[in-house]
Every structure is written in C-alpha cells, then in structure tokens.
Scaffold this motif. Structure first.
Motif, PDB file in Angstrom:
ATOM      1  N   ARG A 249       0.806  -1.257   0.298  1.00 25.51           N
ATOM      2  CA  ARG A 249      -0.209   0.058  -0.068  1.00 25.51           C
ATOM      3  C   ARG A 249       0.741   1.369  -0.250  1.00 25.51           C
ATOM      4  NH1 ARG A 249      -3.654  -2.977   3.300  1.00 25.51           N
ATOM      5  NH2 ARG A 249      -2.552  -2.478   4.996  1.00 25.51           N
ATOM      6  N   LEU A 250       1.958   1.090   0.786  1.00 23.43           N
ATOM      7  CA  LEU A 250       2.863   2.231   0.799  1.00 23.43           C
ATOM      8  C   LEU A 250       3.513   2.707  -0.507  1.00 23.43           C
ATOM      9  CD1 LEU A 250       4.149   4.564   2.433  1.00 23.43           C
ATOM     10  CD2 LEU A 250       5.807   2.962   3.281  1.00 23.43           C
ATOM     11  N   LEU A 251       3.982   1.438  -1.108  1.00 20.69           N
ATOM     12  CA  LEU A 251       4.415   1.557  -2.324  1.00 20.69           C
ATOM     13  C   LEU A 251       3.843   2.136  -3.487  1.00 20.69           C
ATOM     14  CD1 LEU A 251       7.307   0.946  -4.177  1.00 20.69           C
ATOM     15  CD2 LEU A 251       6.395  -1.208  -4.482  1.00 20.69           C
ATOM     16  N   LYS A 252       2.514   1.678  -3.484  1.00 22.52           N
ATOM     17  CA  LYS A 252       1.651   2.295  -4.271  1.00 22.52           C
ATOM     18  C   LYS A 252       1.352   3.906  -4.210  1.00 22.52           C
ATOM     19  CE  LYS A 252      -0.967  -2.066  -4.848  1.00 22.52           C
ATOM     20  NZ  LYS A 252      -2.292  -2.848  -4.563  1.00 22.52           N
ATOM     21  N   LEU A 253       1.269   4.243  -2.743  1.00 22.02           N
ATOM     22  CA  LEU A 253       1.191   5.707  -2.708  1.00 22.02           C
ATOM     23  C   LEU A 253       2.263   6.466  -2.961  1.00 22.02           C
ATOM     24  CD1 LEU A 253      -0.478   5.489   0.680  1.00 22.02           C
ATOM     25  CD2 LEU A 253      -1.654   6.153  -1.278  1.00 22.02           C
ATOM     26  N   LEU A 254       3.363   5.993  -2.638  1.00 18.37           N
ATOM     27  CA  LEU A 254       4.566   6.805  -3.179  1.00 18.37           C
ATOM     28  C   LEU A 254       5.138   6.945  -4.546  1.00 18.37           C
ATOM     29  CD1 LEU A 254       7.048   5.255  -0.373  1.00 18.37           C
ATOM     30  CD2 LEU A 254       5.795   7.430  -0.332  1.00 18.37           C
ATOM     31  N   LEU A 260       9.882   5.011  -9.349  1.00 22.23           N
ATOM     32  CA  LEU A 260       9.659   3.563  -8.579  1.00 22.23           C
ATOM     33  C   LEU A 260      11.017   3.247  -7.766  1.00 22.23           C
ATOM     34  CD1 LEU A 260       8.385   1.118  -8.092  1.00 22.23           C
ATOM     35  CD2 LEU A 260       9.204   0.156 -10.442  1.00 22.23           C
ATOM     36  N   LYS A 261      12.085   3.632  -8.475  1.00 20.35           N
ATOM     37  CA  LYS A 261      13.455   3.222  -7.660  1.00 20.35           C
ATOM     38  C   LYS A 261      13.338   3.916  -6.292  1.00 20.35           C
ATOM     39  CE  LYS A 261      16.750   2.062 -10.075  1.00 20.35           C
ATOM     40  NZ  LYS A 261      17.980   2.430 -10.917  1.00 20.35           N
ATOM     41  N   LYS A 262      13.028   5.410  -6.257  1.00 18.88           N
ATOM     42  CA  LYS A 262      13.099   5.828  -4.970  1.00 18.88           C
ATOM     43  C   LYS A 262      11.866   5.517  -3.985  1.00 18.88           C
ATOM     44  CE  LYS A 262      14.475   9.602  -2.387  1.00 18.88           C
ATOM     45  NZ  LYS A 262      15.688   9.451  -1.666  1.00 18.88           N
ATOM     46  N   ALA A 263      10.984   5.070  -4.546  1.00 16.60           N
ATOM     47  CA  ALA A 263       9.792   4.645  -3.856  1.00 16.60           C
ATOM     48  C   ALA A 263      10.146   3.357  -3.244  1.00 16.60           C
ATOM     49  CB  ALA A 263       8.411   4.525  -4.513  1.00 16.60           C
ATOM     50  N   ALA A 264      10.612   2.227  -3.890  1.00 17.10           N
ATOM     51  CA  ALA A 264      11.138   1.035  -3.355  1.00 17.10           C
ATOM     52  C   ALA A 264      12.139   1.134  -2.223  1.00 17.10           C
ATOM     53  CB  ALA A 264      11.761   0.354  -4.573  1.00 17.10           C
ATOM     54  N   TYR A 279      11.402  -3.397  -6.017  1.00 19.15           N
ATOM     55  CA  TYR A 279      11.199  -2.814  -7.319  1.00 19.15           C
ATOM     56  C   TYR A 279      10.764  -3.659  -8.353  1.00 19.15           C
ATOM     57  CZ  TYR A 279      13.674  -0.413 -11.344  1.00 19.15           C
ATOM     58  OH  TYR A 279      13.870   0.263 -12.592  1.00 19.15           O
ATOM     59  N   LYS A 280      11.094  -4.997  -8.190  1.00 19.09           N
ATOM     60  CA  LYS A 280      10.846  -5.963  -9.445  1.00 19.09           C
ATOM     61  C   LYS A 280       9.179  -6.008  -9.140  1.00 19.09           C
ATOM     62  CE  LYS A 280      10.996 -10.954 -10.313  1.00 19.09           C
ATOM     63  NZ  LYS A 280      11.772 -12.145 -10.079  1.00 19.09           N
ATOM     64  N   TRP A 281       8.604  -6.104  -7.813  1.00 20.01           N
ATOM     65  CA  TRP A 281       7.219  -6.021  -8.042  1.00 20.01           C
ATOM     66  C   TRP A 281       6.318  -4.890  -8.731  1.00 20.01           C
ATOM     67  CZ3 TRP A 281       3.026  -3.363  -6.340  1.00 20.01           C
ATOM     68  CH2 TRP A 281       1.738  -3.962  -6.076  1.00 20.01           C
ATOM     69  N   GLY A 282       7.132  -3.849  -8.435  1.00 18.21           N
ATOM     70  CA  GLY A 282       6.605  -2.631  -8.995  1.00 18.21           C
ATOM     71  C   GLY A 282       6.612  -2.396 -10.697  1.00 18.21           C
ATOM     72  N   LEU A 283       7.713  -3.026 -11.155  1.00 19.44           N
ATOM     73  CA  LEU A 283       7.741  -3.137 -12.616  1.00 19.44           C
ATOM     74  C   LEU A 283       6.693  -4.096 -13.113  1.00 19.44           C
ATOM     75  CD1 LEU A 283      11.482  -3.637 -13.000  1.00 19.44           C
ATOM     76  CD2 LEU A 283      10.326  -1.533 -13.550  1.00 19.44           C
ATOM     77  N   GLU A 284       6.478  -4.957 -12.511  1.00 24.81           N
ATOM     78  CA  GLU A 284       5.466  -6.213 -13.006  1.00 24.81           C
ATOM     79  C   GLU A 284       4.012  -5.659 -12.815  1.00 24.81           C
ATOM     80  OE1 GLU A 284       6.393  -9.728 -11.154  1.00 24.81           O
ATOM     81  OE2 GLU A 284       8.331 -10.144 -12.420  1.00 24.81           O
ATOM     82  N   ASN A 285       3.785  -4.721 -11.722  1.00 28.36           N
ATOM     83  CA  ASN A 285       2.382  -4.386 -11.444  1.00 28.36           C
ATOM     84  C   ASN A 285       2.141  -3.192 -11.451  1.00 28.36           C
ATOM     85  OD1 ASN A 285       1.402  -7.343 -10.034  1.00 28.36           O
ATOM     86  ND2 ASN A 285       3.467  -6.990  -9.438  1.00 28.36           N
ATOM     87  N   LEU A 286       2.900  -2.281 -11.427  1.00 24.34           N
ATOM     88  CA  LEU A 286       2.625  -0.913 -11.488  1.00 24.34           C
ATOM     89  C   LEU A 286       2.692   0.005 -12.755  1.00 24.34           C
ATOM     90  CD1 LEU A 286       3.660  -0.242  -7.753  1.00 24.34           C
ATOM     91  CD2 LEU A 286       1.397  -0.627  -8.427  1.00 24.34           C
ATOM     92  N   GLU A 287       3.931  -0.371 -13.532  1.00 25.46           N
ATOM     93  CA  GLU A 287       4.183   0.450 -14.561  1.00 25.46           C
ATOM     94  C   GLU A 287       3.384  -0.087 -15.838  1.00 25.46           C
ATOM     95  OE1 GLU A 287       8.320   1.440 -14.721  1.00 25.46           O
ATOM     96  OE2 GLU A 287       8.128   2.643 -13.077  1.00 25.46           O
TER      97      GLU A 287
END
Length: 287
Positions: A249-254, A260-264, A279-287
């Motif tokens: 949840r925090l990652l999605k907000l940031l 993404l790299k800074k947020a991670a 970072y890997k989770w973000g690449l696969e699910n957020l961008e």
C-alpha cells in the motif's frame, strides 16, 4: 550494407539455407538465388523439397540427406565440395540443424576446411517466441520432448525452477500426454503458450495458465493438430506472499509522487525489506 548477388561463391561452399515453415512467401530472395545456383541441394526429404523447388522454378538436382543416412553420406558431400562443387543444405522446413539433420555434414565441412555460409531465415521457435508475450531476454530451446512419459517428466523436473523461458517442439499425437506430464510437474498455474501452424491458414498462438490451457485445447480437436511449439514461462517466486500488504500500500502511494526506484528504497527502509524485491514487484504490477 553489402548487396552480394553472385552465387555460387568462387570458393566451393556449403550454404545453410532456411526454407519456409508454412507460408511460401517467407522464403528470401537470397535463398532462391543460392538454391538456383549451387550444383546440388542436400535435402531431408527430396520429394518435399522438390515441391518447393517446382514452385519457384528451381531446376537444381537434390540429394537425400536425412537422420538415417547422414553419418554415411556426409563424407560423400564433403568430397564433392573438395572437388569444387557448391552445395545447399535444406531441411523440410525452417533452419537446418535446428532439430533437423545437418550437424554431421557441417562438422565434417569445418574439419575439412570447407567454407560454410549460413543464410538467415525462418525458424519456428524464434517465430513463436517473438509473438508469445513471454520474456525473451533469457530463453533456451530444448528441441523435441522425449517420447515417453517418464522422460518428459524428468525433463520438466530439470527445468522446474529455471527462470528462463523454455521452448519445446511437440507432435500432435503426443501433445496432450506432454501437457499432462507438464501439469504433474509444473502445476496448473504455470503460464504456457501453445503456438501451432505458424504462418499457415490456421495459425494459433494461445497462452494461459496450464490448468486452463489443457481444457481449452480439449474443447476443439483442431487445436491438437499441426506443427507445435510449446513455450513455458520461467519459474517465478510468488513475490506477493513475501511483501506485507502494508508495504505494498505504501509503495503504491509513493509511486504516485516518486520514481519507482526511489519509492522502493523508502519502503524497503521502512519495512526492512529488500529494495530489489519491491522494485521488481513494481515493474511487474505498477508501470
């Protein structure tokens, strides 16, 4: 760019010539020129190749070179090359030596100092990979699956935790048995792509979790027919289970405000997690 249309070479040469895997329009102009100009064409099936040659009005004679006679006949062709002839090597479809005959001939040619020139062209597994939607940065081509169930399951266990995309050829009469063996080892959630009849009228490229792909194929007998390529998604850890919901949840907000790299990095510091995992989770699910 070099535009070399003079064939054959002044030096006796073995040309490796890919042929279409279905659509005859995929043959290259260079392939036609080579096949028309060499002294002989070494073919896996001379009758099959004869139809291709007739279609393009190529009069060159053929010489049978297949799995059952290659070790005995390769030296005959090497001798002809050493005597000054040029030869083209073709398989029934696609690029020679890729799950097709030709290894012994090419090996003997190189040992004898004969010039070997490969032409680029059609290859079923490369064609399938390019359209599969699976990761293509790391992959391995494994050829045909073993004929027996035990051998297939052993092969699947060998690649079970491989992170690369793994690619196999399979025949219509064994496809369901192979998929059942795959299911027994890799489980129903593994993403698998079936690519069949590539470049032909009934071309099909279907990818889904294995537990869904098997019943999809069984719905229609036509989906069990034709030349087949199976592509298996590499092994992935279920990263969702390793990252607490609060961290996600925090990652999605940031990410809404930061790269993404800074947020991670911030979430990793806050929750004591690995930055690369987030970072890997973000690449696969957020961008």
């Amino acid at each position: 760019m070099t535009d070399n249309k003079t064939f054959p070479s002044e030096i006796p040469t073995l040309y490796i010539v890919p042929t279409p895997i279905g659509n005859l329009g995929d043959i290259t102009q260079r392939a036609i020129e080579v096949l028309s100009s060499v002294d002989v064409i070494a073919a896996e099936d001379t009758r099959h190749t004869g139809k291709l040659l007739a279609h393009f009005n190529i009069p060159t004679k053929t010489y049978a070179l297949h799995d059952h006679n290659e070790q005995q006949k390769a030296q005959v062709l090497v001798d002809r090359l050493l005597q000054g002839q040029s030869i083209a090597l073709v398989s029934d479809a696609g690029t020679p030596l890729i799950s097709d005959p030709g290894y012994h001939l090419v090996n003997k040619c190189r040992q004898a100092g004969v010039k070997v020139v490969p032409l680029p062209g059609a290859c079923a597994f490369v064609t399938a990979l390019s359209a599969s939607g699976l990761p293509s940065d790391r992959f391995s081509f494994e050829g045909f699956l073993p004929a027996k169930s035990k051998g297939r399951q052993d092969k699947f266990r060998e690649i079970e935790r491989a992170e690369r995309t793994c690619i196999f050829y399979e025949s219509p009469h064994r496809i369901m048995g192979s998929l059942q063996d795959m299911l027994a080892v890799l489980g129903p959630e593994r993403i698998v792509v079936l690519a069949r009849e590539l470049t032909k009228t009934f071309e099909t490229i279907q990818g889904m979790p294995l537990g869904e792909l098997i019943p999809w194929i069984e719905e229609d007998d036509n989906r069990k027919r034709g030349e087949m390529v199976l592509l298996i998604h590499g092994y992935r850890e279920d990263v969702k289970d390793e990252i607490p919901a609060e961290a996600l949840r925090l990652l999605k907000l940031l990410v809404a405000e930061l790269p993404l790299k800074k947020a991670a990095a911030i979430v990793a510091e806050t929750h004591g997690l690995k930055k690369n995992l987030l970072y890997k989770w973000g690449l696969e699910n957020l961008e």
